[in-house]
Design a protein around this motif. Sequence first.
Motif, PDB file in Angstrom:
ATOM      1  N   THR A  88      31.634  45.648  35.219  1.00 13.69           N
ATOM      2  CA  THR A  88      33.090  45.718  35.291  1.00 13.69           C
ATOM      3  C   THR A  88      33.446  46.014  36.746  1.00 13.69           C
ATOM      4  N   PRO A  89      34.692  45.792  37.170  1.00 10.41           N
ATOM      5  CA  PRO A  89      35.052  46.147  38.546  1.00 10.41           C
ATOM      6  C   PRO A  89      34.745  47.603  38.885  1.00 10.41           C
ATOM      7  N   GLU A  90      35.030  48.504  37.949  1.00 10.70           N
ATOM      8  CA  GLU A  90      34.777  49.924  38.196  1.00 10.70           C
ATOM      9  C   GLU A  90      33.270  50.193  38.331  1.00 10.70           C
ATOM     10  N   GLN A  91      32.462  49.524  37.524  1.00  7.24           N
ATOM     11  CA  GLN A  91      31.015  49.721  37.601  1.00  7.24           C
ATOM     12  C   GLN A  91      30.451  49.182  38.905  1.00  7.24           C
ATOM     13  N   GLY A 139      36.794  36.277  48.765  1.00  6.02           N
ATOM     14  CA  GLY A 139      36.538  37.698  48.613  1.00  6.02           C
ATOM     15  C   GLY A 139      37.502  38.355  47.639  1.00  6.02           C
ATOM     16  N   TYR A 140      37.318  39.654  47.407  1.00  5.24           N
ATOM     17  CA  TYR A 140      38.103  40.414  46.437  1.00  5.24           C
ATOM     18  C   TYR A 140      38.713  41.636  47.123  1.00  5.24           C
ATOM     19  N   LYS A 141      39.823  42.096  46.581  1.00 11.18           N
ATOM     20  CA  LYS A 141      40.462  43.313  47.050  1.00 11.18           C
ATOM     21  C   LYS A 141      40.113  44.473  46.122  1.00 11.18           C
ATOM     22  N   ASP A 142      39.469  45.486  46.685  1.00  8.48           N
ATOM     23  CA  ASP A 142      39.126  46.702  45.949  1.00  8.48           C
ATOM     24  C   ASP A 142      38.434  46.382  44.624  1.00  8.48           C
ATOM     25  N   TYR A 143      37.491  45.439  44.669  1.00 15.22           N
ATOM     26  CA  TYR A 143      36.633  45.113  43.525  1.00 15.22           C
ATOM     27  C   TYR A 143      37.403  44.610  42.307  1.00 15.22           C
ATOM     28  N   GLY A 149      37.916  42.415  32.926  1.00 17.62           N
ATOM     29  CA  GLY A 149      36.937  41.363  33.129  1.00 17.62           C
ATOM     30  C   GLY A 149      35.602  41.883  33.621  1.00 17.62           C
ATOM     31  N   TYR A 150      34.763  40.946  34.065  1.00 16.56           N
ATOM     32  CA  TYR A 150      33.413  41.278  34.520  1.00 16.56           C
ATOM     33  C   TYR A 150      33.057  40.458  35.746  1.00 16.56           C
ATOM     34  N   PHE A 151      32.174  41.023  36.542  1.00 17.52           N
ATOM     35  CA  PHE A 151      31.507  40.253  37.583  1.00 17.52           C
ATOM     36  C   PHE A 151      30.250  39.636  36.957  1.00 17.52           C
ATOM     37  N   TRP A 152      30.103  38.338  37.182  1.00 18.93           N
ATOM     38  CA  TRP A 152      29.005  37.581  36.581  1.00 18.93           C
ATOM     39  C   TRP A 152      27.952  37.264  37.641  1.00 18.93           C
ATOM     40  N   ARG A 153      26.718  37.228  37.203  1.00 14.69           N
ATOM     41  CA  ARG A 153      25.592  36.998  38.095  1.00 14.69           C
ATOM     42  C   ARG A 153      24.634  35.983  37.465  1.00 14.69           C
ATOM     43  N   SER A 154      23.962  35.205  38.300  1.00 15.34           N
ATOM     44  CA  SER A 154      23.008  34.215  37.804  1.00 15.34           C
ATOM     45  C   SER A 154      21.733  34.883  37.291  1.00 15.34           C
ATOM     46  N   TRP A 173      33.796  37.279  39.929  1.00 15.03           N
ATOM     47  CA  TRP A 173      34.595  37.903  38.877  1.00 15.03           C
ATOM     48  C   TRP A 173      35.165  36.844  37.939  1.00 15.03           C
ATOM     49  N   GLN A 174      35.246  37.219  36.653  1.00 16.23           N
ATOM     50  CA  GLN A 174      35.865  36.359  35.643  1.00 16.23           C
ATOM     51  C   GLN A 174      36.833  37.201  34.815  1.00 16.23           C
ATOM     52  N   ALA A 175      38.006  36.654  34.556  1.00 19.13           N
ATOM     53  CA  ALA A 175      39.020  37.361  33.762  1.00 19.13           C
ATOM     54  C   ALA A 175      38.488  37.693  32.375  1.00 19.13           C
ATOM     55  N   PRO A 176      39.018  38.740  31.751  1.00 17.28           N
ATOM     56  CA  PRO A 176      38.509  39.164  30.437  1.00 17.28           C
ATOM     57  C   PRO A 176      38.709  38.110  29.365  1.00 17.28           C
ATOM     58  N   GLY A 177      37.740  38.047  28.457  1.00 17.03           N
ATOM     59  CA  GLY A 177      37.849  37.170  27.297  1.00 17.03           C
ATOM     60  C   GLY A 177      37.631  35.702  27.578  1.00 17.03           C
ATOM     61  N   ARG A 178      37.089  35.365  28.749  1.00 18.54           N
ATOM     62  CA  ARG A 178      36.895  33.967  29.097  1.00 18.54           C
ATOM     63  C   ARG A 178      35.491  33.735  29.629  1.00 18.54           C
ATOM     64  N   ILE A 179      34.938  32.544  29.314  1.00 15.04           N
ATOM     65  CA  ILE A 179      33.674  32.117  29.884  1.00 15.04           C
ATOM     66  C   ILE A 179      33.982  31.370  31.180  1.00 15.04           C
ATOM     67  N   PRO A 180      33.291  31.636  32.267  1.00 19.32           N
ATOM     68  CA  PRO A 180      33.596  30.960  33.535  1.00 19.32           C
ATOM     69  C   PRO A 180      33.518  29.442  33.407  1.00 19.32           C
ATOM     70  N   ASP A 181      34.423  28.756  34.074  1.00 16.58           N
ATOM     71  CA  ASP A 181      34.429  27.291  34.100  1.00 16.58           C
ATOM     72  C   ASP A 181      33.640  26.825  35.320  1.00 16.58           C
ATOM     73  N   VAL A 182      32.318  27.033  35.255  1.00 18.39           N
ATOM     74  CA  VAL A 182      31.435  26.662  36.364  1.00 18.39           C
ATOM     75  C   VAL A 182      30.202  25.979  35.768  1.00 18.39           C
ATOM     76  N   PRO A 183      29.534  25.148  36.560  1.00 16.73           N
ATOM     77  CA  PRO A 183      28.271  24.576  36.073  1.00 16.73           C
ATOM     78  C   PRO A 183      27.289  25.676  35.700  1.00 16.73           C
ATOM     79  N   HIS A 184      26.572  25.469  34.626  1.00 21.58           N
ATOM     80  CA  HIS A 184      25.556  26.396  34.125  1.00 21.58           C
ATOM     81  C   HIS A 184      26.149  27.681  33.537  1.00 21.58           C
ATOM     82  N   ALA A 185      27.423  27.635  33.168  1.00 21.10           N
ATOM     83  CA  ALA A 185      27.968  28.749  32.394  1.00 21.10           C
ATOM     84  C   ALA A 185      27.277  28.767  31.031  1.00 21.10           C
ATOM     85  N   PRO A 186      27.082  29.924  30.429  1.00 24.39           N
ATOM     86  CA  PRO A 186      26.358  29.984  29.158  1.00 24.39           C
ATOM     87  C   PRO A 186      27.177  29.403  28.012  1.00 24.39           C
ATOM     88  N   THR A 187      26.483  28.841  27.052  1.00 19.54           N
ATOM     89  CA  THR A 187      27.078  28.336  25.822  1.00 19.54           C
ATOM     90  C   THR A 187      26.232  28.822  24.655  1.00 19.54           C
TER      91      THR A 187
END
Length: 351
Positions: A88-91, A139-143, A149-154, A173-187
């Motif tokens: 999470t951003p806080e984590q 980049g991001y402002k103050d995480y 949401g969550y920060f996603w990692r490969s 970062w990806q908004a809450p409740g959504r799967i990232p719209d990027v290649p190799h996103a999990p299904t």
Amino acid sequence: MTSAAAAILLVAAGHSAYAFGDETDTESSNPSGPGGGAHDQDLVAYASHSRITVRQVRGSGGTGKKGNLAPVDSSWEPPACWYEPVFTPEQLKAFVDRTDGSGDVGIHESWYGKSLWTDHYQDGKPGHNFDDAYSTADGYKDYNIGKGGYFWRSVAPDPSAPASWDCGRIMFWQAPGRIPDVPHAPTAKTLAEFAYDKIRVPDTEIELKPAAKSTVNLPTWVWLDKGTFQEVTVRAELPHTGLWAETTAKPVSLHLDPGTPDAETSPASGECEINADGSIGTPYAEGSAARNPPCGITYLRASGGAPYSLKASVTWQITWKGSGGSGDTLPSGTFETTQDMNVQEIQSVNR
């Protein structure tokens, strides 16, 4: 960077990096390879670690030997890499403050030095994705604290696989409740294919008659009791995504390889299909020694000083179902075992 305290390390294929997250280690780690463990309220895990949890929900509950399936289609491979939620951003902020910045932002990229993290995730400076286009990551402002949401990692089960470099985005970062719209996103299919390698099926302990020693030109009966093999189902879930899949292996046939060309199988193909009740072949009955069994082997030559290696492999049909009503088939798998077969000549006396 000019400071030794702030360095980017690109990890070459074949070398395991490490990263930090907040999930509990599970069956998803490869038990024979690098693992993870709790340390300072962070989970220290290698690049091959996935947060996908896998548990067996049906079948193969006995205490006998078990093993993993080998796909019949040798060209088929599960996904080499994908992305998962990590912080999470806080984590993420707490991690950077606590460690002064030391960990992975991708499968093959590690950042060492707090300024690398604060520049990008706190102060909004762009970073670089090590993808094919060497693209720029905003980049991001103050995480992104307060946005959820969550920060996603490969993630890659095998970071040495060349295709694992396909997931070249740095942690994003990806908004809450959504799967990232990027290649190799999990299904759900990603999870189903990941679970394939976690299926554990029972050893192929076939029944034989005669059990210890066969005789030239007399059939050896082969069978499996209907209670020996049952469907095996494993369930895979990826936390914080709603994605899940259940992968099921169903036994469909037994293949016999006598271990010598001087033998005949019944049926001729050596493929004994499973009966309607789940059994294979027919148990030997008294007085059936000379009959041709529905599943069996007739050796035409004695084994001599060294026994033949009888190979018995069960083919398992693989299907899956998952979140969102998804589902399909995967390549069938086999599990093979061998056992020694001593074959003797019939001795006769002429008067």
